[in-house]
Design an enzyme around this catalytic site. Sequence first.
Site, PDB file in Angstrom:
ATOM      1  N   LYS A 118     -43.677  66.621 -37.999  1.00 33.74           N
ATOM      2  CA  LYS A 118     -43.562  66.933 -39.080  1.00 33.74           C
ATOM      3  C   LYS A 118     -45.286  68.187 -39.127  1.00 33.74           C
ATOM      4  O   LYS A 118     -44.120  69.363 -38.202  1.00 33.74           O
ATOM      5  CB  LYS A 118     -44.268  66.096 -40.215  1.00 33.74           C
ATOM      6  CG  LYS A 118     -43.098  64.790 -40.565  1.00 33.74           C
ATOM      7  CD  LYS A 118     -44.060  63.789 -41.429  1.00 33.74           C
ATOM      8  CE  LYS A 118     -44.742  63.080 -40.626  1.00 33.74           C
ATOM      9  NZ  LYS A 118     -44.201  62.089 -39.480  1.00 33.74           N
ATOM     10  N   ASP A 142     -46.756  54.203 -39.511  1.00 31.46           N
ATOM     11  CA  ASP A 142     -47.070  53.887 -41.232  1.00 31.46           C
ATOM     12  C   ASP A 142     -46.202  53.875 -41.161  1.00 31.46           C
ATOM     13  O   ASP A 142     -46.724  52.231 -42.297  1.00 31.46           O
ATOM     14  CB  ASP A 142     -47.200  55.403 -41.409  1.00 31.46           C
ATOM     15  CG  ASP A 142     -45.769  56.059 -41.358  1.00 31.46           C
ATOM     16  OD1 ASP A 142     -45.116  55.778 -40.458  1.00 31.46           O
ATOM     17  OD2 ASP A 142     -45.614  57.652 -41.433  1.00 31.46           O
TER      18      ASP A 142
END
Length: 368
Positions: free
Chosen positions: A75, A111
Site C-alpha cells: 500500500k 490484520d
Amino acid sequence: MKSGNLEKELVQYYTVPENIRIGEGAPLFDFLAECIHHFLKTYNLSHKKLPLGFCFSFPMIQKALDVGILVTWTKSFNCPDVVGKDSVQMLNDAIHRRGDINIDVVAVVNDTTGTLVKGTLVDQKCAIGMILATGCNACYLEKVDRIEKWKGDHPGVDEVVIDIEWGAFGDNGVLDFVKTEYDRAVDNLSLLVNSFTFEKLYAGKFLGELVRQIMLKLIKEHLLFNGILTEELEQHNSFTTTDVSHIEGEHWETEIYTIFERLGYDKISKDDIHIVKYLCAITSLRGACIVSICLSSLLERMNKPEVTVAIDGSLYKHHPKYHPLMVEFITKMAPGKKFKLILVEDGSGKGAGLVAAIAVRLKEKTNL
C-alpha cells in the site's frame, strides 16, 4: 474484559503522516510509540504496566507469537531498512527509547488474523477473516494434515490459521491476461510498481484511481466532459474510492455534482453524469466479483457446514454495493455452501488485543 465479556472499549485513531510512511524505519516506530503514549495519557493509564497486541498489517514471517519478520511493505508504506527485521523488536526499541511508558508487546498478528479472532468472539462459526480496505487480504482455518509445505512436527491441533496474502497474487504474471490498460496505468503510478497486482484491481487504495484512468481515456477521445480535462482531475488520485462509494449510494445525484465541482467542473451534462455513474458501477461490480471468487474458493476448500466471514475495512463498510454484490456472487459461485458475511469494525486491532489477553492468560497458567 471480565468473565469472557467485553465491558468497555477505548478507541483512538491516529493518521500516519506520509513523510513517516516513507523513509527510515525508526521514525515510523517512534511515531507508533508516541501514539501509545498519547493514548495512555489521554485515558489516565500511564501508571499501569500493560500487555500489547501489535497488529502489523504487512506480510511477515512469524517465528513466534511475539516475533514478526517483515517480508515486504504494501500500500502506501515503504521503509526499506525495516524489511527483514522483527517489527516487534523495532516497536519495543522505540518504546524503550522513550522511557516513559511501561508496555510489554506480547503478540504480533496480521490484520486478517486479528479480524478472524475478533469474529470468533462475535460468532463461533467464524472461520475466515478478511480485510477489504485500502488493500485486501484474507486468512482462514486450514486442516493441518492438508498443509503440504509444513516443516517439522505438526502441533497438537486439527486446524491452524493460514494467512493467504492474496493481495500479491499475480505478481508473477499469471493475471496479466485480465489486466486492462487502465489497470496497468494504476500500477505504474503506484508506490510499489509490479507488486500486489491482485488488490490493485479492486481495493480501496486503487478503485477511485482506476475510474479516473478510464475517465482520462474518455476525455481524450471527447466522449466525456466535451474533451475538457481540468487541472484538478489531471492530478493522480484526485478521484477517490470515497467518491465511487458516494456515487454508488442513494443520494448519488446530489453527490456527483459536489464531487465534480471539487474537480473543476462547474457544469456537467446528463450524459456525463450517466457515464460516470456507469464507470463507478462497473468497476465496483468487477471488484466485488473478483473478491467473491476468492471467498467462494475458500468455502469450497474448507467444506464446513456453515462459515461466517468476518470482514473489516473501509471499502466494505462504506461502499453501499459491495456487500449485496458479494452475497449474490458467492451464492452463485459456491452453490449449496451456507455462509454469512459480517462487518467486524476495528476487528484487526481488537483481535490483536484479544490475542494479547489470551497470551497473558496462557503464560499465567504456565507459571502456576
